[in-house]
Design a protein around this motif. Structure first.
Motif, PDB file in Angstrom:
ATOM      1  N   PHE A  47     -12.939  -4.327 -11.562  1.00 54.49           N
ATOM      2  CA  PHE A  47     -13.284  -3.364 -10.335  1.00 54.49           C
ATOM      3  C   PHE A  47     -13.480  -4.272  -9.107  1.00 54.49           C
ATOM      4  O   PHE A  47     -13.061  -3.989  -8.057  1.00 54.49           O
ATOM      5  N   SER A  48     -13.901  -5.789  -9.209  1.00 52.02           N
ATOM      6  CA  SER A  48     -14.436  -6.260  -7.957  1.00 52.02           C
ATOM      7  C   SER A  48     -13.034  -6.802  -7.422  1.00 52.02           C
ATOM      8  O   SER A  48     -12.858  -6.844  -6.022  1.00 52.02           O
ATOM      9  N   GLN A  77     -10.081  -5.516  -7.898  1.00 57.16           N
ATOM     10  CA  GLN A  77      -9.397  -4.348  -7.403  1.00 57.16           C
ATOM     11  C   GLN A  77      -9.828  -4.090  -5.925  1.00 57.16           C
ATOM     12  O   GLN A  77      -8.914  -4.082  -4.908  1.00 57.16           O
ATOM     13  N   ARG A  78     -11.109  -4.230  -5.563  1.00 58.74           N
ATOM     14  CA  ARG A  78     -11.741  -4.070  -4.296  1.00 58.74           C
ATOM     15  C   ARG A  78     -11.057  -4.883  -3.308  1.00 58.74           C
ATOM     16  O   ARG A  78     -10.855  -4.778  -2.325  1.00 58.74           O
ATOM     17  N   LEU A  79     -11.189  -6.206  -3.747  1.00 55.26           N
ATOM     18  CA  LEU A  79     -10.717  -7.300  -3.077  1.00 55.26           C
ATOM     19  C   LEU A  79      -9.504  -7.268  -2.547  1.00 55.26           C
ATOM     20  O   LEU A  79      -8.902  -7.424  -1.439  1.00 55.26           O
ATOM     21  N   ARG A  84       0.825  -1.256  -0.113  1.00 57.03           N
ATOM     22  CA  ARG A  84      -0.037   0.222   0.107  1.00 57.03           C
ATOM     23  C   ARG A  84       0.821   1.222   0.166  1.00 57.03           C
ATOM     24  O   ARG A  84       1.827   1.334   0.849  1.00 57.03           O
ATOM     25  N   SER A 138      -1.021   5.731  -5.491  1.00 56.37           N
ATOM     26  CA  SER A 138      -1.255   4.819  -6.829  1.00 56.37           C
ATOM     27  C   SER A 138      -0.196   5.468  -7.709  1.00 56.37           C
ATOM     28  O   SER A 138       0.204   4.684  -8.574  1.00 56.37           O
ATOM     29  N   ASN A 190      -7.652  -4.351  -2.339  1.00 56.87           N
ATOM     30  CA  ASN A 190      -7.594  -3.148  -1.390  1.00 56.87           C
ATOM     31  C   ASN A 190      -7.860  -3.481  -0.058  1.00 56.87           C
ATOM     32  O   ASN A 190      -7.732  -2.789   0.912  1.00 56.87           O
ATOM     33  N   ASP A 191      -8.920  -4.616  -0.067  1.00 57.03           N
ATOM     34  CA  ASP A 191      -9.427  -5.034   1.255  1.00 57.03           C
ATOM     35  C   ASP A 191      -8.679  -6.288   1.717  1.00 57.03           C
ATOM     36  O   ASP A 191      -9.191  -6.894   2.925  1.00 57.03           O
ATOM     37  N   LYS A 214     -14.349  -7.562 -14.634  1.00 52.61           N
ATOM     38  CA  LYS A 214     -14.139  -8.221 -12.978  1.00 52.61           C
ATOM     39  C   LYS A 214     -13.069  -7.454 -12.637  1.00 52.61           C
ATOM     40  O   LYS A 214     -12.694  -7.539 -11.423  1.00 52.61           O
TER      41      LYS A 214
END
Lengths: 234, 419
Positions: free
Chosen positions: B253-254, B256-258, B60, B63, B260-261, B251
């Motif tokens: 975006f989903s 990417q969220r995964l 992290r 970006s 980041n979380d 897929k």
């Protein structure tokens, strides 16, 4: 344009600034076509101003100027500039010629610019060059100088080239502004003789300004400009 | 001989002043053209560096920072991704491919990249172009290296040479992994991207380099032989970043969220195009400043030109009196001086363009090798053409100022003034 007079001035007054005494105040002055006029006067008597009015660069505040029988002072700037190009030949006191043109090119300028002064000649450039050479020869400019740069010429030769430029295309009026003041006596006589001679050969009227009263005999009439308002004396 | 001819002859008569004025105008045009060209070339060059990858994943950070160190080899990574996390994310069903990248070592100022065969298979630049080996083969063993085109040509390396990798990214590393040289087995085709400036070694090679090292320092008194090193388990503990392609763009975006979380460690996934947009926004400030400066220079050039023309009028009084005696009108004088200023505009534009083209051609080799930006030459783009037309029009119309002044001067001088 047919008229008995090259120019007629009537009740002319000119001042550089408002509410000052007139630099120039001439009740009446005229010059018949084909005649020559000698104008003399002290410095500051308005000789230059009068020539500028006659050539249409300045306009008098009062009075009327007729050129070749036509109203002149009341015309637009543009029309006066056109008449100057078509009917007037002008000789300065000195530095008459463009340094970046040859002798021949300098003489050719008026007939390149004015269609009217090409009148009577072929539009063909060879004919125009012949015309220029003719005038240079008439004014006794040696032929080996025709293609030369202006800087190679003596002052006397430069003034004769300037006279050739004024005469080319045979304009009705030639105006000369003290053209002999930078010449020595021998050159003055030489210059005056050819100028007066050539003007009369094409029937042009000559208006000549100078402070040198010795030149009076070359002219048909003379006129004295006075610093104070004075009458005409033709 | 007409007025145009006369105006140009008169100008030629004053050629020293005219040439200097022309030089001033052409340099200002050259600057404007060059700034605009370098701007578009830089953008193209950045945009062409990476294509085909849907996401960049790293520890992290910002970006933009992630994009800069992973793709453009600018700056350094702050943290790594553990090998376990990488394996876990990699096995996600929506992922088509990944390219693991391990950074942190260098060779004479060029970055060393630890990766695997997927780099050759999936890395794309420009318009979906893949990396190709020009000479030799892709690495197949722990102590083998594949060079970028520029590394090979600049350092004059050939297939079969042995090279030593230094620790850290400076060009004069104090710590060298000199006990474990790498053999050059392949050289890549030039790409015009940072790939040309990279040395590619296997991930296992990176691990092998750091056997006997702890916290970035060589352990004293211990030297494991090359043979013993090869016998060890060289599976990396961590990588710096990985690029990935999804089975479907939908897929992205989903996933990417995964990422980041992701709970085991703090990770960041960015879409390269989006990060690049962020970069443009940053660069746009500097670009606009440069463009503003070059427009100012153009304006200064035009003001300078008018000043020069007005300044020469005084010594041209004689000439103008002669023109007036010959019947030159106000419009004639305006025209004469507009021809002169228009001449400066047109010829200044042409010579400025030539100067700009020559400059781009000369600078290309240097800029390409130092900044990886390919400078191009060609016709200006549409908006630049409008700017240049505006410049020509302004230059010509500005001739009215000295023209009007010349006319006023000729009225007060008259024909008979003896100057």
């Amino acid at each position: 344009m047919t008229s008995a007079y090259a120019f007629e001035l009537c009740d002319l007054a000119f001042s550089w600034q408002k509410n000052t005494p007139a630099t120039l105040d001439i009740p009446s002055l005229s010059l018949p076509l084909g005649k020559s006029l000698f104008i003399h006067g002290a410095s500051g008597s308005g000789k230059s101003t009068l020539l500028n009015i006659l050539s249409g660069v300045l306009v008098a505040q009062r009075g009327e100027v007729k050129l070749l029988g036509q109203p002149f002072s009341s015309l637009s700037n543009r029309k006066r500039d056109r008449i100057r190009s078509d009917h007037l030949g002008y000789i300065f006191q000195q530095f008459n010629l463009l340094p970046y043109l040859s002798v021949l090119e300098n003489v050719l300028l008026p007939i390149k610019i004015s269609a009217l002064r090409r009148r009577g000649h072929s539009r063909h450039s060879i004919a125009l060059i012949d015309e220029a050479k003719h005038w240079l020869t008439q004014l006794k400019v040696p032929e080996n100088l025709f293609q030369e740069k202006i800087s190679r010429l003596s002052v006397g030769q430069q003034q004769r080239v300037a006279a050739a430029r004024a005469l080319i295309g045979s304009p009705e009026i030639i105006i000369a502004d003290e053209p002999t003041s930078s010449l020595d006596q021998k050159n003055v006589d030489n210059f005056m003789a050819v100028l007066v001679d050539q003007c009369s050969s094409i029937g042009s009227s000559l208006v000549f300004v100078s402070h040198d009263l010795n030149l009076v005999p070359y002219f048909d009439t003379s006129f004295a400009l006075q610093t104070s308002p004075a009458g005409s004396d033709l | 001989m007409n007025w145009t001819h006369l105006a140009l002859k008169s100008l030629w008569n004053r050629k020293t002043t005219a040439l200097l004025t022309l030089l001033m105008v052409s340099i200002s045009v050259c600057l404007l053209l060059s700034v605009d060209r370098i701007r578009s070339d830089t953008r193209n060059s950045f945009s062409n560096t990476l294509s085909g990858s849907d996401l960049l994943v790293g520890a992290r950070t910002g970006s933009l920072n992630l994009l800069l160190y992973s793709v453009f080899r600018m700056g350094n990574a702050t943290n790594n991704i553990s090998w376990l996390s990488y394996q876990e994310l990699k096995s996600h069903p929506d992922i088509a491919w990944t390219i693991p990248i391990s950074l942190g070592d260098s060779h004479r100022g060029y970055r060393v990249i630890g990766t695997n065969d997927d780099y050759l298979l999936h890395y794309q630049y420009g318009r979906q172009r893949a990396i190709e080996v020009q000479q030799g083969v892709w690495f197949n063993d722990v102590f083998e290296v594949v060079l970028g085109a520029e590394v090979a040509s600049q350092l004059d390396y050939n297939i079969g040479d042995n090279i030593v990798v230094g620790h850290g990214t400076g060009s004069t590393s104090f710590e060298k992994h000199d006990d474990r040289p790498f053999k050059v087995v392949g050289i890549l085709v030039p790409t015009g991207t940072p790939v040309d400036k990279s040395l590619h070694i296997p991930l296992e090679g990176i691990t092998a380099l750091h056997v006997d090292w702890q916290s970035g320092v060589k352990r004293q008194g211990k030297a494991t032989s090359v043979a013993d090193t090869l016998a060890m388990d060289l599976e990396p503990e961590a990588i710096t970043v990985f690029l990935l392609g999804m089975t479907s763009r939908l897929k992205v975006f989903s996933f990417q969220r995964l990422v980041n979380d992701f709970s085991s460690e703090p990770l960041l996934a960015v879409i390269p195009g989006a990060a690049l947009q962020e970069l443009w926004q940053l660069i746009a400030i500097a670009e606009n400043a440069l463009l503003a400066v070059s427009i100012m220079v153009i304006i200064t050039g035009l003001i300078g030109m008018v000043t020069v023309i007005i300044a020469t009028l005084n010594e041209r009084r004689r000439e103008i009196a002669i023109f007036r005696a010959l019947g030159a009108r106000r419009e004639t004088l305006l025209g004469l001086l507009m021809i002169e200023s228009g001449f400066y505009g047109v010829v200044g534009l042409i010579t400025g363009y030539i100067l700009h083209t020559v400059m781009m051609l000369l600078a290309n080799a240097y800029v390409q090798s130092h900044y990886g930006i390919a400078l191009t030459v060609g016709w200006p783009n549409e908006s630049m053409i409008y700017i240049l037309l505006g410049f020509l029009l302004t230059a010509t119309v500005l001739g009215v100022l000295p023209g009007y002044r010349a006319y006023r001067q000729s009225l007060s001088d008259g024909l008979s003034a003896n100057l």
